[in-house]
Design a protein around this motif. Sequence first.
Motif, mmCIF file in Angstrom:
data_model
loop_
_atom_site.group_PDB
_atom_site.id
_atom_site.type_symbol
_atom_site.label_atom_id
_atom_site.label_comp_id
_atom_site.label_asym_id
_atom_site.label_seq_id
_atom_site.Cartn_x
_atom_site.Cartn_y
_atom_site.Cartn_z
ATOM 1 N N THR A 37 11.408 -3.034 43.658
ATOM 2 C CA THR A 37 12.755 -2.581 43.310
ATOM 3 C C THR A 37 13.059 -2.922 41.850
ATOM 4 O OG1 THR A 37 13.536 -2.932 45.573
ATOM 5 C CG2 THR A 37 15.220 -2.798 43.862
ATOM 6 N N ARG A 38 13.601 -1.979 41.133
ATOM 7 C CA ARG A 38 13.929 -2.217 39.733
ATOM 8 C C ARG A 38 15.075 -3.221 39.605
ATOM 9 N NH1 ARG A 38 13.682 3.869 36.999
ATOM 10 N NH2 ARG A 38 11.441 4.235 37.400
ATOM 11 N N ARG A 39 15.001 -4.017 38.540
ATOM 12 C CA ARG A 39 15.976 -5.082 38.351
ATOM 13 C C ARG A 39 17.416 -4.564 38.339
ATOM 14 N NH1 ARG A 39 15.541 -10.251 36.289
ATOM 15 N NH2 ARG A 39 13.346 -9.876 35.809
ATOM 16 N N LYS A 40 17.632 -3.392 37.756
ATOM 17 C CA LYS A 40 18.998 -2.887 37.631
ATOM 18 C C LYS A 40 19.609 -2.516 38.981
ATOM 19 C CE LYS A 40 17.668 1.937 36.632
ATOM 20 N NZ LYS A 40 17.770 3.022 35.623
ATOM 21 N N ARG A 41 18.766 -2.414 40.026
ATOM 22 C CA ARG A 41 19.271 -2.092 41.361
ATOM 23 C C ARG A 41 19.543 -3.336 42.195
ATOM 24 N NH1 ARG A 41 16.835 0.750 45.378
ATOM 25 N NH2 ARG A 41 18.952 0.941 46.153
ATOM 26 N N HIS A 42 19.160 -4.512 41.711
ATOM 27 C CA HIS A 42 19.324 -5.733 42.495
ATOM 28 C C HIS A 42 20.773 -5.964 42.905
ATOM 29 C CE1 HIS A 42 15.310 -7.674 40.989
ATOM 30 N NE2 HIS A 42 15.133 -6.607 41.734
ATOM 31 N N GLY A 43 21.679 -5.727 41.975
ATOM 32 C CA GLY A 43 23.090 -5.952 42.270
ATOM 33 C C GLY A 43 23.607 -5.060 43.379
ATOM 34 N N ASP A 44 23.076 -3.824 43.470
ATOM 35 C CA ASP A 44 23.515 -2.886 44.507
ATOM 36 C C ASP A 44 23.091 -3.350 45.902
ATOM 37 O OD1 ASP A 44 24.472 -1.300 42.451
ATOM 38 O OD2 ASP A 44 22.637 -0.094 42.348
#
Length: 478
Positions: free
Chosen positions: A194-201
């Motif tokens: 999973t890409r880092r920018k999606r972790h928050g989602d």
Amino acid sequence: MLLEELLASWALKAITDTELFEQLFSPDALLRTFVDKFATSSGKGVDRLNGFQFALRAADELTIASRKCLDGTYRFAPYLEVLKTKGRAKPPRVIGIPTIRDRIVLSHLNRFLAAVYPERVPRNVAATYVRRISEDLALKSIDDTWVCTTDIETFYDSIERPRLLSLLGKRIQCDPALSLVEHALLAPTVPKNTRRKRHGDLRAKTGVPQGLAISNILASIYMQPIDDDMTKYDVSYFRYVDDVLMYGGQEQVHTAFKSLGGRLKRRGLGLHPLSSGKSQIELLSEPFGYLGYVFKGKNITVRDSTVERFIQSIAAKFSDFKHNKARRLDKFKYLNEERLVEIFLMELNERITGAIKEKKRYGWIAYFSQITDLSLLHQLDHSIRGLFSRLDEFGNVAPEGLRSLSRAYWEMKFNPNGGYVRDYDKIVTQAQKLNFLVGRGRVGKAELLTNEQIDARFDNYVQHNLAAMLADEGAVYG
């Protein structure tokens, strides 16, 4: 200070919880745990580092981790998502796998919580509950005793974090400890790559992530007020994680069920209603299931679906042997077909009998040691013998050296150290470990290994075997 001395000092109230936390999270304490428990771990988190790879940076990483834990700035990496199937038409259980660094920190946080909440440490395995229940029910009238079986819906996922942290704050005075728990709960569980920018989602807004060293004790602490209140009712009350059993008089059981539902609802949790079929209140004379067992009057057996999954897991070993034999012979040049046959039978026997490690019993038969339906074990033995009809290497018949569930049942209960059940605690020296690995085809006779390599290869092999046995046990929750 050694861990045992540290915990003893806390128990005697000779130190505060802040002093306990500071000692547990010192760089030396964290590093000792890495060396003792995780240095040979093959498990990887999102950083893709196993214990061997992390060792190169362990001292520096854990020094930094110690400082951040103590000043309240430590942050956990996302947990790697692993899906555990619960059977057809059921959503899988989401398990979070921390990085090696975070596993060390969580291990120490679990020790801290266990010291502060000794009464909430989950000590009993399911079979212990079943033994107590079966002994008690044997004294009850089947015509006057009513039994309620139910379970808490989406238990871990529905725990309210603010309420949990508030409960912890009533006993824990150490702010960095509370901060560490909070950030362990906030870390998202993410699928591989999973890409880092999606972790928050993917960060859940509620619940306790499953699979962490602290998951069980946090859930137990959350349930403590409810468990304490249920002792006020004139019923026998048992809760194992999210599975609840109550029995007593008809009116008392109905009242307790209604009260339990109300208390859970006020804490963001809920029970399956009686109309759903997942909760039931029946006379003791009617069959009921609890923790994978089925109680039929005085007879205690195993749920049909659980039996089927166990046989499927054994059948999978046969299929793996048959279809991957050529690949193994190509990979391990020092093995021949005769040795592969020997190794298959040894590993199959261990899967049947279970094993002992650190005085804990593993395996399907260990979990279901409280059954009285011994005919089931003979039926399973017959099914396993029948699987050999698939293997030409054994002449399509079960070999004489095949072990049985029916005998393992008695050996595990009454003679666990007799040798029928594998006891890994007896394999302690490098020579014993090396001989075991050679016997299992994991080391060639001409292969030279250091002591560290022997330990690592042995530990990985044992962990792999025990994980398969735990998977057999875990099937009871499908």
